[in-house]
Design a protein around this motif. Structure first.
Motif, PDB file in Angstrom:
ATOM      1  N   GLU A 593       0.835  -1.204   0.000  1.00  0.00           N
ATOM      2  CA  GLU A 593       0.000   0.000   0.000  1.00  0.00           C
ATOM      3  C   GLU A 593       0.866   1.249   0.000  1.00  0.00           C
ATOM      4  OE1 GLU A 593      -3.163  -0.254  -0.173  1.00  0.00           O
ATOM      5  OE2 GLU A 593      -3.667  -2.269   0.549  1.00  0.00           O
ATOM      6  N   TYR A 595       1.224   5.279   1.167  1.00  0.00           N
ATOM      7  CA  TYR A 595       0.741   6.237   2.164  1.00  0.00           C
ATOM      8  C   TYR A 595       1.413   7.581   1.921  1.00  0.00           C
ATOM      9  CZ  TYR A 595      -0.960   2.088   4.519  1.00  0.00           C
ATOM     10  OH  TYR A 595      -1.620   0.931   4.804  1.00  0.00           O
ATOM     11  N   ILE A 639      -1.116  -5.068   8.475  1.00  0.00           N
ATOM     12  CA  ILE A 639      -1.040  -5.495   7.081  1.00  0.00           C
ATOM     13  C   ILE A 639      -0.180  -6.743   7.038  1.00  0.00           C
ATOM     14  CG2 ILE A 639      -0.548  -4.774   4.723  1.00  0.00           C
ATOM     15  CD1 ILE A 639      -0.286  -1.912   5.827  1.00  0.00           C
ATOM     16  N   ILE A 699      -5.016   4.504  -5.281  1.00  0.00           N
ATOM     17  CA  ILE A 699      -5.324   5.371  -4.155  1.00  0.00           C
ATOM     18  C   ILE A 699      -4.231   5.230  -3.092  1.00  0.00           C
ATOM     19  CG2 ILE A 699      -6.917   5.742  -2.222  1.00  0.00           C
ATOM     20  CD1 ILE A 699      -9.167   4.985  -4.071  1.00  0.00           C
ATOM     21  N   LEU A 701      -3.419   6.399   0.951  1.00  0.00           N
ATOM     22  CA  LEU A 701      -4.061   6.961   2.140  1.00  0.00           C
ATOM     23  C   LEU A 701      -3.137   8.017   2.749  1.00  0.00           C
ATOM     24  CD1 LEU A 701      -5.305   3.590   3.593  1.00  0.00           C
ATOM     25  CD2 LEU A 701      -6.726   5.373   2.594  1.00  0.00           C
TER      26      LEU A 701
ATOM     27  N   THR B  42      -8.184  -0.433  -2.551  1.00  0.00           N
ATOM     28  CA  THR B  42      -7.190  -0.067  -1.551  1.00  0.00           C
ATOM     29  C   THR B  42      -7.763  -0.363  -0.167  1.00  0.00           C
ATOM     30  OG1 THR B  42      -6.482   1.722  -2.972  1.00  0.00           O
ATOM     31  CG2 THR B  42      -5.729   1.800  -0.693  1.00  0.00           C
ATOM     32  N   ARG B  43      -7.045  -1.204   0.544  1.00  0.00           N
ATOM     33  CA  ARG B  43      -7.522  -1.590   1.858  1.00  0.00           C
ATOM     34  C   ARG B  43      -7.373  -0.418   2.827  1.00  0.00           C
ATOM     35  NH1 ARG B  43      -6.740  -4.739   6.669  1.00  0.00           N
ATOM     36  NH2 ARG B  43      -4.805  -3.600   6.996  1.00  0.00           N
ATOM     37  N   ILE B  54     -11.334   1.084  -0.401  1.00  0.00           N
ATOM     38  CA  ILE B  54     -11.847   2.168  -1.229  1.00  0.00           C
ATOM     39  C   ILE B  54     -11.339   2.031  -2.653  1.00  0.00           C
ATOM     40  CG2 ILE B  54     -12.262   3.895   0.564  1.00  0.00           C
ATOM     41  CD1 ILE B  54      -9.473   4.891   0.254  1.00  0.00           C
ATOM     42  N   ILE B  55     -12.143   2.531  -3.590  1.00  0.00           N
ATOM     43  CA  ILE B  55     -11.706   2.509  -4.987  1.00  0.00           C
ATOM     44  C   ILE B  55     -11.751   3.924  -5.548  1.00  0.00           C
ATOM     45  CG2 ILE B  55     -12.355   0.129  -5.525  1.00  0.00           C
ATOM     46  CD1 ILE B  55     -14.937   1.450  -6.819  1.00  0.00           C
ATOM     47  N   ASN B  56     -11.056   4.081  -6.657  1.00  0.00           N
ATOM     48  CA  ASN B  56     -11.052   5.354  -7.371  1.00  0.00           C
ATOM     49  C   ASN B  56     -12.085   5.274  -8.475  1.00  0.00           C
ATOM     50  OD1 ASN B  56     -10.535   7.511  -9.038  1.00  0.00           O
ATOM     51  ND2 ASN B  56      -8.540   6.737  -9.728  1.00  0.00           N
ATOM     52  N   VAL B  61     -13.485   9.030  -4.362  1.00  0.00           N
ATOM     53  CA  VAL B  61     -13.119   7.930  -3.488  1.00  0.00           C
ATOM     54  C   VAL B  61     -14.408   7.266  -3.003  1.00  0.00           C
ATOM     55  CG1 VAL B  61     -12.062   7.314  -1.296  1.00  0.00           C
ATOM     56  CG2 VAL B  61     -10.971   8.983  -2.766  1.00  0.00           C
TER      57      VAL B  61
END
Lengths: 727, 173
Positions: A593, A595, A639, A699, A701, B42-43, B54-56, B61
């Motif tokens: 992921e 960030y 994770i 995406i 975060l 996305t976790r 979440i997704i784009n 979002v």
């Protein structure tokens, strides 16, 4: 109706601003009674509100504001002295005007009637408070010695506006075939010649007199419904042989001022043009004055047009002043544009999309190695960044306005409580996002009221404690690493840690034997229900405590800290991000992921070597001798590590005074980050402040470093607590 | 409410049917915004298990929920046929788009409102408030889900708050 509402809304906002200006001016006047600009500001506020209310036929407002305007005008003319009684009264008037405006716009007849009765009462106070007028009645002077002036004409002909025409014929006028009498006769066709005074003082002694020369001057009082231009046209032929002055009477001069008032000059209109438009000067006069100004006569050369016009008696001073004022106003208006904040929000959203789109473009260029496009993409990126900065700048406002609102609060509260409190404002020019400003207002009000009510003591108490009877409250703002820091400092009683402790124990927030540092005890003040003041006053302590303040500030991704010493005072420090929309981020990777850490919090990045890493099971390392606690993102977020990374990096982040490390797998670098809220579903999530969409469409975060650290330390404390009980 | 009105009129409502948790469910086609393939979810850490992440969605979002898990069944196993049904729910007078991860989308069915019945008190192996009605198709009954309950933002956020604190405790131990 909907159209009217729009206009009314505008009227409301404008009036509100004017009244706020007025309040500011009044409060400043308290210490600076001589400042004429402040008095002018008061006058302008009342005058403009009256004018605007007149347009809407809000007679209640007009009737109320008119006498106030007159009073202020008298202050302006030095007929009335400004003093604290008058300021207090005018403050009351300001509040009342706002009430009237609200009632008028709401068309609340009942409310309006009662307000109008109040109006009368307030206005009556003016007469009581008024000192004996120092203005002397102008003593009448003997007619002969008094120069003919517009004022004198007004005294004698009060029915309507008049012109005073002064004709000074040159010596050769008669020889050139001019007959002064003809002009005067012709003038009668335009209007009424009320009086002709023939001045013969130039007439030489009889023996030396040349009877073909003209030595006569005339002063004509003329009344007629015509413009200056028309009058001038009468004397067109005499221009070369006669000095002509056409002076408006006071009344006409006033009407000029009114005309200027009504005028809506465009941004670049020159003074001469304005005066010409309203007919205060004629084209010929303007050309002449401009010629004078352009340097034919040295004494006029350096003067401004307005000064030249006044010096040559072409226009009255007040008219020029009015025109100049209007000109400045027009320029100011042109410099600021009112924009709906929603539209600005839309723009910023679009800029956000643009940032994402340009990042996506960069990804494509890099992916397919489009070297030719590289320069173009770079310049687009550069432009996007500039647009972004500019767009965000649009929403930036100075915090000073918010701060100065508290001057009124401080004044009222100190009167009400019988305390002497002085407010100092610092750093009012610090800028932050308008949205943040709006949302900070409530918590700030709460803190200020707390300080006024609970913090600063009564004068007697202060003296007995050896402090000066006047308490000090300071509002201070400054920028610090991408954040704005707001401090509310008072030199009052301070917080009693023992009382907070007792209260917290009785509420079960802490255990009786729990060991807490001074700072930790103070932090308890932010817990719900911990108001140490036993009796609630009507100012604060209405059940909305510091916990609400804290929550509001945290909702803005900010933080609040409390520092207090018993008997010395309290300082509350609020730290807020400058903007809520787009930030510079630092992207890192943990497991698979991505960030983003706000860039301005990143201090440095350190590579952790494997040996050191494996040996230590504790969550801190020694960084150049400094103890550095860290959070390992993968374990904190639970994770599952699919492939064990060999290398891990430590990102050192700083928030306020505290530093911490965050252990991640990968470092990606700087990244313009558009903050997208995660939505209501994630509202309880701590440690993450939003998400952002990367150029690849993925995406990432956004880490809320502060929330993360708080969460970890709370967890650690609970853990510690559990361990203690186990013992 | 809408149902009550419709049933008296005897109208026909269109439903989207899909597979999830080895069962067939249906939702009102008017609630469906679109159906998309699964690309990258996305976790979001520290959230309940049924919240996939979440997704784009074209710059927005959007949260995605594993429907099967939300209904108290097993976690959805991603296959080629798995997809996300985007629906719109209202929360505090705001419309929010939420993705629903399902095993497979079947078809659009027309069910006469006269053929729908209120949910049974038990036996559906599902929280009763999740069920808007039972629709009869031929000889079978199909669960018509009430997405405003299944995907209730308030409910989910409350659960996530609990699960957040639960993970807290787990972390500590």
């Amino acid at each position: 109706m909907s159209a009217t509402t729009e206009v009314q809304k505008l009227f409301m906002t404008e009036t509100e601003e004017l009244l706020l200006d007025m309040e500011d001016a009044l409060l400043s006047l308290e210490s600076d009674t001589e400042n004429i600009e402040l008095i002018n500001q008061l006058f302008r506020a009342m005058h403009t509100i009256k004018g605007a209310a007149g347009i809407f036929n809000y007679n209640a407002i007009v009737d109320f504001t008119h006498p106030i305007e007159t009073t202020i005008d008298r202050v302006r003319k030095n007929e009335l002295k400004i003093n604290s009684t008058l300021i207090a009264l005018l403050l009351k008037c300001k509040d009342h005007t706002w009430a009237l405006v609200n009632a008028s716009v709401a068309e609340d007849e009942l409310d309006l009637t009662s307000l109008m009765i109040q109006s009368q009462n307030i206005l009556a106070e003016f007469n009581l408070s008024e000192p004996i007028s120092p203005a002397l009645p102008s003593c009448p002077q003997p007619f002969e010695t008094q120069p003919i002036s517009p004022e004198r004409i007004d005294e004698r002909y009060t029915d309507s506006g008049h012109w005073l025409i002064s004709l000074d014929f040159k010596v050769d006028a008669l020889r050139n075939g001019l007959d002064p009498l003809n002009f005067i006769r012709y003038l009668q066709q335009l209007g009424q010649v009320l009086e002709v005074i023939c001045l013969s003082n130039r007439l030489p002694a009889f023996e030396v007199c040349d009877f073909e020369s003209c030595f006569l001057s005339y002063r004509i009082v003329f009344s007629g419904d015509c413009s200056k231009e028309q009058i001038e046209a009468v004397f067109e032929f005499a221009q070369d042989d006669c000095d002509i002055l056409i002076l408006p009477s006071q009344k006409i001069s006033e009407s000029f001022q009114n005309l200027i008032d009504e005028l809506n000059p465009s941004e670049n209109q020159r003074l001469g043009e304005i005066l010409l438009t309203i007919g205060a000067i004629t084209e010929r006069e303007l050309t002449k004055s401009l010629n004078l100004q352009s340097g034919h006569i040295p004494e006029c050369a350096s003067k401004k047009l307005g000064e030249v016009l006044i010096a040559n008696q072409l226009v009255d001073q007040p008219v020029v002043e009015q025109a100049l004022k209007k000109q400045t106003q027009a320029r100011e208006q042109a410099q600021t544009i009112r924009v709906d904040s929603n539209r600005l929000g839309q723009l910023i959203n679009l800029v956000g999309e643009l940032v994402t789109a340009s990042a996506a473009m960069r990804v494509m260029v890099d992916k397919y190695h489009l070297l030719d496009a590289n320069d173009q993409v770079s310049s687009v990126e550069h432009l996007v960044q500039e647009i972004r900065e500019n767009a965000l700048q649009l929403r930036m406002v100075q915090i000073g306005e918010t701060f100065s609102r508290f001057r009124r609060v401080v004044r009222d509260v100190s009167n009400e409580l019988g305390k002497q409190i002085e407010l100092t404002i610092q750093g009012g020019e610090s800028e932050l996002d308008k949205i943040v400003v709006e949302k900070i207002n409530d918590p700030l009000t709460h803190l200020v009221r707390n300080a006024l009510d609970h913090g600063i003591e009564l004068p007697e108490q202060r003296i007995s404690k050896g402090k000066s009877p006047t308490g000090h409250l300071m509002l201070n703002a400054y920028h610090d690493s991408g954040h704005i820091v707001i401090e509310v400092t008072d030199d009052g009683a301070g917080l009693d840690p023992e009382r907070i402790r007792r209260k917290a124990e009785s509420l079960g927030v802490i255990e009786a034997n729990q060991v807490l540092s001074h700072a930790e005890i103070l932090r308890l003040a932010f817990e719900p229900g911990l108001s140490t003041k036993e009796k609630a006053s009507n100012l604060s302590g209405r059940g909305v405590g510091m916990d609400v303040v804290k929550r509001n500030i945290e909702a803005l991704r900010g933080s609040v800290e409390l520092d207090s010493e018993l008997g010395k005072g309290t300082k509350v420090t609020i730290t807020l991000p400058l903007t809520l929309a787009i930030i510079d981020g630092f992207m890192v990777g943990a497991a698979n992921e991505n960030y983003v850490i706000p860039l301005n919090m990143v201090e440095e990045c350190v590579e952790l070597n494997q040996g050191e890493w494996h040996e230590q099971q504790k969550n801190y390392i020694s960084l150049r001798g400094e103890l550095m606690p860290f959070i390992r993102l993968t374990s904190f977020f639970n994770i599952s590590q699919t492939n064990q990374h060999k290398r891990e990096s430590l990102v050192v982040v700083r928030f306020g005074r505290s530093k911490a490390g965050i252990v991640v797998d990968k470092l990606f670098g700087e990244q313009q980050t558009v903050i997208k809220p995660l939505g209501k579903m994630f509202q309880h999530l701590k440690g993450l402040s939003g998400a952002t969409i990367l150029g690849t469409g993925d995406i990432a975060l956004i880490l809320d470093i502060q929330g993360l650290i708080t969460e970890v330390s709370i967890g650690a404390k609970k853990h510690h607590h559990v361990a203690m009980i186990d013992d | 409410m809408k149902m009550a009105q419709a049933s008296t009129a005897g109208d026909i409502t269109q439903y989207l049917t899909f597979q999830s948790a080895n069962d067939t469910f249906a939702i009102d086609i008017l609630d469906v915004k679109e159906i998309i393939e699964i690309e990258g979810i996305t976790r979001v850490p520290m959230m309940p298990e049924f919240l996939c992440g979440i997704i784009n969605l074209r710059g927005r979002v959007v949260p995605v929920i594993d429907l099967s898990k939300r209904l108290g069944r097993h976690t959805t196993v991603m296959t080629k046929k798995s997809c996300i049904v985007l629906v719109e729910v209202s929360h505090e007078e705001e419309q929010q788009i939420i993705g629903m991860l399902v095993d497979e989308v079947n078809e659009i069915l027309e069910i006469d409102d006269e053929h729908t019945q209120p949910p049974p008190d038990f036996g559906a192996d599902l929280r009763v408030d999740f069920i808007r009605a039972m629709g009869r198709v031929g000889e079978h009954f199909m669960i018509l889900l009430d997405i405003n309950y299944v995907l209730s933002v308030a409910d989910i956020s409350a659960i996530s708050q609990l699960s957040f604190h639960a993970t807290d405790v787990v972390n500590e131990e």
